[in-house]
Enzyme design. Sequence first.
Site, PDB file in Angstrom:
ATOM      1  N   LYS A 233      -1.837   0.870 -25.156  1.00 36.59           N
ATOM      2  CA  LYS A 233      -2.216   0.796 -26.580  1.00 36.59           C
ATOM      3  C   LYS A 233      -0.929   0.866 -27.407  1.00 36.59           C
ATOM      4  O   LYS A 233      -0.114  -0.047 -27.315  1.00 36.59           O
ATOM      5  CB  LYS A 233      -3.225   1.910 -26.899  1.00 36.59           C
TER       6      LYS A 233
ATOM      7  N   TYR B 289       0.852  -1.196   0.000  1.00 34.16           N
ATOM      8  CA  TYR B 289       0.000   0.000   0.000  1.00 34.16           C
ATOM      9  C   TYR B 289       0.880   1.235   0.000  1.00 34.16           C
ATOM     10  O   TYR B 289       1.868   1.286   0.743  1.00 34.16           O
ATOM     11  CB  TYR B 289      -0.903   0.024   1.236  1.00 34.16           C
TER      12      TYR B 289
ATOM     13  N   GLU C  37      -0.559   4.825  -0.457  1.00 32.99           N
ATOM     14  CA  GLU C  37      -1.385   6.027  -0.698  1.00 32.99           C
ATOM     15  C   GLU C  37      -0.545   7.275  -0.504  1.00 32.99           C
ATOM     16  O   GLU C  37       0.222   7.376   0.458  1.00 32.99           O
ATOM     17  CB  GLU C  37      -2.589   6.040   0.238  1.00 32.99           C
TER      18      GLU C  37
ATOM     19  N   ASP D 286      -6.256  13.975 -24.979  1.00 33.86           N
ATOM     20  CA  ASP D 286      -6.254  12.562 -24.577  1.00 33.86           C
ATOM     21  C   ASP D 286      -5.632  11.789 -25.738  1.00 33.86           C
ATOM     22  O   ASP D 286      -6.274  11.569 -26.766  1.00 33.86           O
ATOM     23  CB  ASP D 286      -7.683  12.095 -24.304  1.00 33.86           C
TER      24      ASP D 286
ATOM     25  N   THR E 127      -3.579   6.396 -21.963  1.00 38.70           N
ATOM     26  CA  THR E 127      -3.419   5.050 -21.424  1.00 38.70           C
ATOM     27  C   THR E 127      -1.989   4.604 -21.738  1.00 38.70           C
ATOM     28  O   THR E 127      -1.285   5.244 -22.528  1.00 38.70           O
ATOM     29  CB  THR E 127      -4.395   4.058 -22.080  1.00 38.70           C
TER      30      THR E 127
ATOM     31  N   ARG F 154      -1.735  -2.305 -18.663  1.00 38.44           N
ATOM     32  CA  ARG F 154      -3.006  -1.575 -18.704  1.00 38.44           C
ATOM     33  C   ARG F 154      -2.959  -0.496 -17.634  1.00 38.44           C
ATOM     34  O   ARG F 154      -2.689  -0.793 -16.471  1.00 38.44           O
ATOM     35  CB  ARG F 154      -4.176  -2.518 -18.432  1.00 38.44           C
TER      36      ARG F 154
END
Length: 425
Positions: free
Chosen positions: A221, A46, A48, A192, A218, A227
């Site tokens: 691609k 974790y 954060e 984008d 992203t 991903r």
Amino acid sequence: MFDSQIHDLIEQEKQRQINGVELIASENFASKEVIDAMANVLNNKYAEGYPGKRYYGGCEVVDQIENLAKSRLNQLFGTEYANVQPHSGAQANAAIFLACLQAGDTVLGFDLSHGGHLSHGSAVNYSGKIYDAQFYGVEEDTGVIDMDKVEAKAHATKPKLIICGASAYSQDWDYARFRAIADSVGALLLADISHPAGLIATGLLNNPVEHCHIISTTTHKTLRGPRGGVIMMGKNFDNPWGRTTKKGNPIKMSSILNSGVFPGMQGGPLEHIIAAKAVAFNEALTPQYKTYTQQVIKNSQAMASAFIDAGYNIVSGGTVNHLMLLDLRKNTSISGKEADAALGHAHITVNKNMVPFDDKSPFVTSGIRLGTPAITSRGLVESDCQEIVGWIDAILKDHSNESLIKDIGTKVSNKMSQYPLYPSV
Ligand code: DSN
């Protein structure tokens, strides 16, 4: 405990990928090194917060991984700011909207039914429910965006944010003109670049970095990573809304965007995915990756020419990037849904796609979208693309002919067996 059911399903999916011609424009085959970077103990951590400012102990190592991912991304695009935590492109966009807009503010994006993206204001998405979404589109006769109409729409609707970028547009973007339009109405400009990011990084398409305030993409691609999503800015600038710190200093956009991602939109970052992003960015900095992206475009243009020669209608008349949208209404009687299914039976994977001014529903559609990032990663070149178009053409013109589809399916599998997916495995 060995999970034979999931193991077998993963094997089945691996065989499907190995045996097929993968033409989904948003898919690619990440390297084994990228895959390995995701499947390890980083999953257990974790973290954060951000490097040096975490809400959990034990983040010394993941801080280094995240900083490395950010610096490699900045090097790749020549940017000053990078946030590598968004879990996806849609979440990157959601974080940007949250950071830059108030509920009810107007956004101007590319119409989903003309090739835009769900997260740019679609009525069924949070972006169209929470914000006042307005759209520009392409011209019916050319399939190309008319920038004068974008300008007129911006002046009529006075958006706070303008978005350029698409999921199914095979022409390049005039980022300089978009910026002039954004400035004329006092809007921020978001590019984008999820689809063409890899082609932009290697200098093959127009670069939004100097023109757009914010860039999202992203990473899986054309960039060929895990991903996920990222946010960048060419220059880190003071927020335009006059927000200040307690000491009265202007708050930088970097802080506002970081807060949009965490705690605004997400909790703990996926440090295993961030490690894989770092590996992919490093790969994208190599000359081999540039050669790959050049071949992606050569393949796409060879495919588009072969379709045009066979009498098909490509929306906008051709392609300058990695994809094309076939409008099946011109010389076939098949819908996008039927085409998707028939080609799938021959191990050729595409997706049905709305074409601009489509008279069919999004579930049926009049088009299919095809792209070359994945087959280029497998090693296919222009002559292979011409052969594949021949197979697709035969199936689209005789899609109920089961023996034809079976025969082409065998040819597809035989061909792809010559191009190992992960040769070192
Ligand atoms: N689903 C992606 C695509 O196929 O283009 C966009 O999010």
